[in-house]
Design a protein around this motif. Sequence first.
Motif, PDB file in Angstrom:
ATOM      1  N   CYS A 100       6.492   9.143  -3.962  1.00  0.00           N
ATOM      2  CA  CYS A 100       5.347   8.296  -3.277  1.00  0.00           C
ATOM      3  C   CYS A 100       6.082   7.625  -1.821  1.00  0.00           C
ATOM      4  O   CYS A 100       7.263   7.865  -1.591  1.00  0.00           O
ATOM      5  CB  CYS A 100       5.263   7.082  -4.271  1.00  0.00           C
ATOM      6  SG  CYS A 100       6.623   5.940  -4.537  1.00  0.00           S
ATOM      7  N   THR A 101       5.400   7.083  -1.155  1.00  0.00           N
ATOM      8  CA  THR A 101       5.998   6.386  -0.083  1.00  0.00           C
ATOM      9  C   THR A 101       4.955   5.048   0.256  1.00  0.00           C
ATOM     10  O   THR A 101       3.903   4.973  -0.367  1.00  0.00           O
ATOM     11  CB  THR A 101       5.577   7.501   1.308  1.00  0.00           C
ATOM     12  OG1 THR A 101       5.903   6.751   2.513  1.00  0.00           O
ATOM     13  CG2 THR A 101       4.004   7.367   1.411  1.00  0.00           C
ATOM     14  N   MET A 102       5.527   4.155   1.054  1.00  0.00           N
ATOM     15  CA  MET A 102       5.054   3.108   1.452  1.00  0.00           C
ATOM     16  C   MET A 102       4.260   3.154   2.734  1.00  0.00           C
ATOM     17  O   MET A 102       5.006   3.532   3.686  1.00  0.00           O
ATOM     18  CB  MET A 102       6.242   1.621   1.584  1.00  0.00           C
ATOM     19  CG  MET A 102       6.651   1.482   0.028  1.00  0.00           C
ATOM     20  SD  MET A 102       8.128   0.284   0.487  1.00  0.00           S
ATOM     21  CE  MET A 102       8.681  -0.085  -0.932  1.00  0.00           C
ATOM     22  N   VAL A 103       3.327   2.485   3.077  1.00  0.00           N
ATOM     23  CA  VAL A 103       2.595   2.503   4.422  1.00  0.00           C
ATOM     24  C   VAL A 103       3.284   1.210   5.022  1.00  0.00           C
ATOM     25  O   VAL A 103       3.334  -0.072   4.475  1.00  0.00           O
ATOM     26  CB  VAL A 103       1.134   2.320   4.153  1.00  0.00           C
ATOM     27  CG1 VAL A 103       0.646   2.048   5.610  1.00  0.00           C
ATOM     28  CG2 VAL A 103       0.571   3.328   3.350  1.00  0.00           C
TER      29      VAL A 103
ATOM     30  N   SER B 165       2.583  -2.809   4.621  1.00  0.00           N
ATOM     31  CA  SER B 165       1.382  -3.237   4.619  1.00  0.00           C
ATOM     32  C   SER B 165       0.897  -3.702   3.354  1.00  0.00           C
ATOM     33  O   SER B 165       0.851  -2.994   2.430  1.00  0.00           O
ATOM     34  CB  SER B 165       0.433  -1.798   4.976  1.00  0.00           C
ATOM     35  OG  SER B 165       0.597  -1.597   6.452  1.00  0.00           O
ATOM     36  N   PHE B 166       0.759  -5.048   3.256  1.00  0.00           N
ATOM     37  CA  PHE B 166       0.598  -5.699   2.070  1.00  0.00           C
ATOM     38  C   PHE B 166      -0.792  -5.643   1.651  1.00  0.00           C
ATOM     39  O   PHE B 166      -1.710  -5.914   2.291  1.00  0.00           O
ATOM     40  CB  PHE B 166       1.133  -7.108   2.182  1.00  0.00           C
ATOM     41  CG  PHE B 166       2.481  -7.263   2.168  1.00  0.00           C
ATOM     42  CD1 PHE B 166       3.507  -6.605   1.170  1.00  0.00           C
ATOM     43  CD2 PHE B 166       3.274  -7.530   3.330  1.00  0.00           C
ATOM     44  CE1 PHE B 166       4.885  -6.817   1.396  1.00  0.00           C
ATOM     45  CE2 PHE B 166       4.471  -7.614   3.455  1.00  0.00           C
ATOM     46  CZ  PHE B 166       5.399  -7.298   2.450  1.00  0.00           C
TER      47      PHE B 166
ATOM     48  N   ALA C 149       0.849  -1.118   0.172  1.00  0.00           N
ATOM     49  CA  ALA C 149      -0.024  -0.201   0.021  1.00  0.00           C
ATOM     50  C   ALA C 149       0.786   1.160  -0.129  1.00  0.00           C
ATOM     51  O   ALA C 149       1.832   1.422   0.706  1.00  0.00           O
ATOM     52  CB  ALA C 149      -0.884   0.224   1.172  1.00  0.00           C
ATOM     53  N   GLY C 150       0.572   2.138  -0.897  1.00  0.00           N
ATOM     54  CA  GLY C 150       1.281   3.279  -0.995  1.00  0.00           C
ATOM     55  C   GLY C 150       0.631   4.568  -1.218  1.00  0.00           C
ATOM     56  O   GLY C 150      -0.687   4.404  -1.450  1.00  0.00           O
TER      57      GLY C 150
END
Length: 226
Positions: free
Chosen positions: A151-154, A171-172, A134-135
């Motif tokens: 962008c970023t990753m959660v 967080s997949f 999740a991004g």
Amino acid sequence: MCGRFSQSYTWEQIHAFSRPLTKALPAGQDNLPPRYNIAPTTNVHMIVPVDGGRELRIARWWLIPSWWKKGIKEVPSTFNARVETVDSNPMFRDAFKRTRCIVPASGFFEWTGPKADRTPHYFSAADGGLLGIAGLWAIWINPEGEAVTSCTMVVRDADEWTARYHDRMPSFLKPEDFDAWLTGSAGKEILRKTPPRLQEWIVSKRVNKTGDGDDDPSTVEPIAAA
């Protein structure tokens, strides 16, 4: 947290994984170049919603909110967004509401051991498939008037298996939840679902150096523990 990962897949694989992409492989390009040791502030692939489907785009991995008024070097650490505050932290909350993405990954790295002699571990899906992280993303206009997509990753608390190596993990998203995440119809609860089953092995300490082995597949190959 997640500070290093890999994106290694064919165009056919990413097209099927995204279910599907709306654009075909660009003319004159045979395939997507693999990258095995991706560090923050470098460019990565992300999947975003567009009219009629989804699109694979490139973004700088270190989120810059659209409202940011200072220089790019003054942006605090934003390559990861904690699930606990992703909807309230000023650096992420606008993107959480309006511009979500999926960051495809073939695997990611974490480290164990003392700081002076850390051991790198590589994690990938146990079934060999791609992982959907999740991004969030944004477009920022720099002082020169140029648009910068980032962008970023959660990240979330680790599950019992991953906690043996690190207390946090990405967080997949499950493929059946892609739409709910991208359209914004799902809240934070989707980010804490049971993650996919992972596999892990120790890799060369070459990955400890940023940019070393970015396009070398041996970077993610298992080695015997010292």
